[in-house]
Design an enzyme around this catalytic site. Structure first.
Site, mmCIF file in Angstrom:
data_model
loop_
_atom_site.group_PDB
_atom_site.id
_atom_site.type_symbol
_atom_site.label_atom_id
_atom_site.label_comp_id
_atom_site.label_asym_id
_atom_site.label_seq_id
_atom_site.Cartn_x
_atom_site.Cartn_y
_atom_site.Cartn_z
ATOM 1 C CG LEU A 149 -34.632 -12.209 -18.211
ATOM 2 C CD1 LEU A 149 -34.333 -10.864 -18.863
ATOM 3 C CD2 LEU A 149 -36.080 -12.287 -17.773
ATOM 4 C CG ASP A 150 -32.798 -18.537 -22.953
ATOM 5 O OD1 ASP A 150 -33.936 -19.030 -23.184
ATOM 6 O OD2 ASP A 150 -31.819 -18.740 -23.691
ATOM 7 C CG LEU A 151 -34.302 -21.500 -15.668
ATOM 8 C CD1 LEU A 151 -32.805 -21.649 -15.459
ATOM 9 C CD2 LEU A 151 -35.004 -21.248 -14.349
ATOM 10 C CG ASN A 155 -29.886 -22.156 -21.673
ATOM 11 O OD1 ASN A 155 -29.131 -22.674 -22.484
ATOM 12 N ND2 ASN A 155 -30.678 -21.153 -21.988
#
Length: 185
Positions: A149-151, A155
């Site tokens: 959910l924070d690709l 990251n």
């Protein structure tokens, strides 16, 4: 001084930690990243050596902060120990939220995909290889009922051996976490 958030009192460091500080069986070596949300240190174990380099993430919590940072940190503390994948830093330890919150994991050698993009050093073949490795990494965690959910390029760490590692699971979601939560999702 600790701060109270909802029903939980969370400790916060009054100042940044320093090289040489010993915390729960780890010695801080150097601060390798500092930002608004926290600091990341290289650390050495004082006891048994896990056989790989270590990093410690220490979040910043200050009076007046929203609870979002704490929730993200708690999410990462819950998800990383449950994941087993060559694409995710290995979990080692967490600190007590009421005393000193931290997360110790494998230190992943390499550079972020964002840094590689910014340097303009991606040819089409390398882009395809990295894309395939990212797909393998996502498949690996999806098989474990986890969604990142924070690709984003910041990251994703490009390892020297050509592999990738996904980092920063603060926004991640895990099926078993949802099913076991008090929210009843």
């Amino acid at each position: 001084l600790p701060r109270r958030t909802g029903h939980l009192t969370v400790a916060r460091a009054s100042s940044r930690l320093h090289s040489g500080t010993e915390i729960d069986g780890f010695r801080l070596l150097e601060r390798v990243h500092g930002g608004a949300m926290g600091d990341i240190y290289r650390v050495a174990p004082l006891g048994s050596d896990p056989g790989f380099p270590l990093a410690m993430k220490v979040p910043h919590f200050a009076p007046g902060d929203s609870d979002e940072g704490l929730i993200n940190f708690e999410t990462e503390m819950a998800i990383l120990p449950a994941l087993e994948s060559p694409y995710v830093p290995r979990f080692v330890a967490t600190g007590d939220l009421a005393r000193l919150p931290y997360l110790v994991t494998e230190w992943v050698e390499g550079e972020s995909l964002q840094r590689r993009i910014d340097a303009g050093r991606l040819d089409p073949a390398e882009t395809a290889r990295i894309g395939a490795s990212i797909a393998d990494a996502l498949h690996s965690i999806h098989l474990q009922d986890t969604i990142h959910l924070d690709l984003k390029p910041d990251n994703i760490v490009l390892r020297p051996d050509g592999g990738v590692a996904l980092i920063d699971f603060g926004l991640a979601d895990r099926k078993s976490t949802r099913l076991n939560s008090s929210h009843g999702y």
